[in-house]
Design an enzyme around this catalytic site. Sequence first.
Site, PDB file in Angstrom:
ATOM      1  N   ALA A 161      83.633  38.366  76.238  1.00  0.00           N
ATOM      2  CA  ALA A 161      84.558  37.234  76.337  1.00  0.00           C
ATOM      3  C   ALA A 161      84.371  36.382  75.089  1.00  0.00           C
ATOM      4  CB  ALA A 161      84.256  36.438  77.593  1.00  0.00           C
TER       5      ALA A 161
ATOM      6  N   GLY B  26      81.913  40.916  78.588  1.00  0.00           N
ATOM      7  CA  GLY B  26      83.243  41.282  79.080  1.00  0.00           C
ATOM      8  C   GLY B  26      83.696  42.666  78.633  1.00  0.00           C
TER       9      GLY B  26
ATOM     10  N   GLU C  67      82.165  44.924  81.022  1.00  0.00           N
ATOM     11  CA  GLU C  67      82.825  44.659  82.303  1.00  0.00           C
ATOM     12  C   GLU C  67      84.218  45.290  82.381  1.00  0.00           C
ATOM     13  OE1 GLU C  67      82.003  40.464  81.764  1.00  0.00           O
ATOM     14  OE2 GLU C  67      80.876  40.423  83.639  1.00  0.00           O
TER      15      GLU C  67
ATOM     16  N   GLU D  41      74.831  37.835  78.665  1.00  0.00           N
ATOM     17  CA  GLU D  41      75.253  36.476  79.032  1.00  0.00           C
ATOM     18  C   GLU D  41      74.118  35.495  79.258  1.00  0.00           C
ATOM     19  OE1 GLU D  41      76.580  39.241  80.265  1.00  0.00           O
ATOM     20  OE2 GLU D  41      78.760  39.067  80.261  1.00  0.00           O
TER      21      GLU D  41
HETATM   22  N1  CAA Z   1      83.309  35.945  71.013  1.00  0.00           N
HETATM   23  C1  CAA Z   1      83.850  35.392  69.894  1.00  0.00           C
HETATM   24  N2  CAA Z   1      83.720  35.915  68.667  1.00  0.00           N
HETATM   25  C2  CAA Z   1      83.019  37.059  68.551  1.00  0.00           C
HETATM   26  C3  CAA Z   1      82.422  37.670  69.647  1.00  0.00           C
HETATM   27  C4  CAA Z   1      82.584  37.084  70.930  1.00  0.00           C
HETATM   28  N3  CAA Z   1      82.102  37.626  72.040  1.00  0.00           N
HETATM   29  N4  CAA Z   1      81.759  38.781  69.213  1.00  0.00           N
HETATM   30  C5  CAA Z   1      81.960  38.842  67.895  1.00  0.00           C
HETATM   31  N5  CAA Z   1      82.719  37.805  67.481  1.00  0.00           N
HETATM   32  C6  CAA Z   1      83.144  37.498  66.117  1.00  0.00           C
HETATM   33  C7  CAA Z   1      82.024  36.865  65.309  1.00  0.00           C
HETATM   34  O1  CAA Z   1      81.921  35.493  65.577  1.00  0.00           O
HETATM   35  C8  CAA Z   1      82.469  37.165  63.904  1.00  0.00           C
HETATM   36  O2  CAA Z   1      83.478  36.249  63.559  1.00  0.00           O
HETATM   37  P1  CAA Z   1      83.516  35.634  62.050  1.00  0.00           P
HETATM   38  O3  CAA Z   1      83.741  36.809  61.175  1.00  0.00           O
HETATM   39  O4  CAA Z   1      84.666  34.686  62.113  1.00  0.00           O
HETATM   40  O5  CAA Z   1      82.179  35.002  61.829  1.00  0.00           O
HETATM   41  C9  CAA Z   1      83.153  38.526  64.039  1.00  0.00           C
HETATM   42  O6  CAA Z   1      83.450  38.685  65.431  1.00  0.00           O
HETATM   43  C10 CAA Z   1      82.234  39.666  63.636  1.00  0.00           C
HETATM   44  O7  CAA Z   1      81.036  39.555  64.379  1.00  0.00           O
HETATM   45  P2  CAA Z   1      79.582  39.549  63.702  1.00  0.00           P
HETATM   46  O8  CAA Z   1      79.651  39.020  62.310  1.00  0.00           O
HETATM   47  O9  CAA Z   1      78.644  38.892  64.640  1.00  0.00           O
HETATM   48  O10 CAA Z   1      79.330  41.117  63.617  1.00  0.00           O
HETATM   49  P3  CAA Z   1      77.921  41.869  63.646  1.00  0.00           P
HETATM   50  O11 CAA Z   1      78.217  43.286  63.341  1.00  0.00           O
HETATM   51  O12 CAA Z   1      76.929  41.150  62.834  1.00  0.00           O
HETATM   52  O13 CAA Z   1      77.441  41.776  65.182  1.00  0.00           O
HETATM   53  C11 CAA Z   1      77.704  41.890  67.572  1.00  0.00           C
HETATM   54  C12 CAA Z   1      78.157  42.414  66.192  1.00  0.00           C
HETATM   55  C13 CAA Z   1      76.255  42.326  67.835  1.00  0.00           C
HETATM   56  C14 CAA Z   1      78.624  42.506  68.602  1.00  0.00           C
HETATM   57  C15 CAA Z   1      77.793  40.357  67.582  1.00  0.00           C
HETATM   58  O14 CAA Z   1      79.086  39.955  67.132  1.00  0.00           O
HETATM   59  C16 CAA Z   1      77.586  39.754  68.933  1.00  0.00           C
HETATM   60  O15 CAA Z   1      76.455  39.663  69.388  1.00  0.00           O
HETATM   61  N6  CAA Z   1      78.683  39.294  69.591  1.00  0.00           N
HETATM   62  C17 CAA Z   1      78.593  38.620  70.849  1.00  0.00           C
HETATM   63  C18 CAA Z   1      78.318  39.586  71.972  1.00  0.00           C
HETATM   64  C19 CAA Z   1      78.163  38.833  73.287  1.00  0.00           C
HETATM   65  O16 CAA Z   1      77.280  38.042  73.471  1.00  0.00           O
HETATM   66  N7  CAA Z   1      79.078  39.129  74.235  1.00  0.00           N
HETATM   67  C20 CAA Z   1      79.065  38.518  75.528  1.00  0.00           C
HETATM   68  C21 CAA Z   1      79.963  37.330  75.552  1.00  0.00           C
HETATM   69  S1  CAA Z   1      79.800  36.399  77.039  1.00  0.00           S
HETATM   70  C22 CAA Z   1      80.786  37.188  78.161  1.00  0.00           C
HETATM   71  O17 CAA Z   1      81.349  38.231  77.918  1.00  0.00           O
HETATM   72  C23 CAA Z   1      80.905  36.452  79.471  1.00  0.00           C
HETATM   73  C24 CAA Z   1      81.556  37.210  80.554  1.00  0.00           C
HETATM   74  O18 CAA Z   1      80.972  38.042  81.202  1.00  0.00           O
HETATM   75  C25 CAA Z   1      82.915  36.883  80.934  1.00  0.00           C
END
Ligand code: CAA
Length: 262
Positions: A64, A109, A112, A132
């Site tokens: 998400a 998500g 999920e 999360e």
């Molecule tokens: N939400 C918003 N933006 C996201 C995102 C997310 N979940 N995942 C990645 N992005 C964005 C980053 O912010 C980045 O944007 P910018 O270029 O503008 O900075 C872009 O995507 C590329 O990401 P990274 O630079 O971080 O890429 P990476 O290769 O270094 O890392 C990754 C990849 C490990 C997937 C890392 O992006 C990451 O950890 N993302 C978050 C994953 C996460 O925590 N997901 C769970 C979200 S909570 C949820 O889903 C709740 C629910 O159950 C409903």
Amino acid sequence: MFENVLYEVKGQVGYITINRPKALNALNSAVLQELDAVLDAVDLEAVRCLIVTGAGEKSFVAGADIGEMSTLTKEEGEAFGKKGNDVFRKLETFPIPVIAAVNGFALGGGCEIAMSCDIRICAENAVFGQPEVGLGITPGFGGTQRLARLVSPGMAKQLIYTAKNIKAAEAYRIGLVNAVYPLEELMPAAEKMAAGIAKQAPIAVRASKKAINDGLQVDMDEAIVIEEKLFGSCFETEDQKYGMAFFLDKNKEKVKEPFQNK
Ligand code: CAA
């Protein structure tokens, strides 16, 4: 038609691509809304199986949208969870089978949405996890419920409490995915599976999905009655009559005709 979710039909298979590559296909409200609208637009007369995947070669869905969630109140958080849950439940109970072709990150998500599909296959670069609690929230689009049912409560708890991601091989080992392929072989494998489903009798495939899904919600005495009703509902259909007549016909030269969805 849409910007964040692409939809294309090839033959009898519909392809849904989550298309927000600059955010690794993270799910914001706009993506969820478009996904809902795409599902409503699927022509169930023509399409017999869906494949869900992510745009690009790096990410299926990275969760998400953390930016959008970061300022939500308790009430807004609950409403955001409901928005995701409603559309994922629509996918889970969609009348035709849905295959998740997981081509990279499937976090939060992303894991999920994959779990809301009937079948998951993935590429070797896939990474699964429910990160999360590291963000100060619980999984919110069904992760606490579907992971525990799909793998085991103990494994789901370990993955969710530790927020530790797992690679494709481990996802396969614990039964979260059915198969792992080199990235370039993932879509061909999904397409082959979808074609294999699409050529079966559609009414029977749909009834099988409903029997499995509905039966898992109730005890075995009720579950077998659900099966009996759906089994019965297949009889007298054109496809049942044709499928059985074809089997019983001893003429070895005959060629099987496509099922008519009737
Ligand atoms: N939400 C918003 N933006 C996201 C995102 C997310 N979940 N995942 C990645 N992005 C964005 C980053 O912010 C980045 O944007 P910018 O270029 O503008 O900075 C872009 O995507 C590329 O990401 P990274 O630079 O971080 O890429 P990476 O290769 O270094 O890392 C990754 C990849 C490990 C997937 C890392 O992006 C990451 O950890 N993302 C978050 C994953 C996460 O925590 N997901 C769970 C979200 S909570 C949820 O889903 C709740 C629910 O159950 C409903």
